[in-house]
Write an enzyme that holds these catalytic residues in place. Sequence first.
Site: not given
Length: 78
Positions: A10, A13
């Site tokens: 994501c 991340c």
Amino acid sequence: MDIKVLGPGCKKCNTLADATKKAIEELGIEANVEKIDDMVKILSYGVMSTPALVINEKVAVSGKVPSVAEIKEFIQKA
């Protein structure tokens, strides 16, 4: 030094991975940064919320994106 960024890929991340690389660069150290998106491996670290930062096989932080300064502190303590 072995550093892992745990998360499914994501935006948070990726932000954590970029901030970690910047912290390493600013500290001028050698470190291997690995992104792990396999949920089985993530859960094996006991992480229930991502993103997470693992330094030398110990979870430093999970569930948030720390600042570059905070990441540098985690690295220096490891």
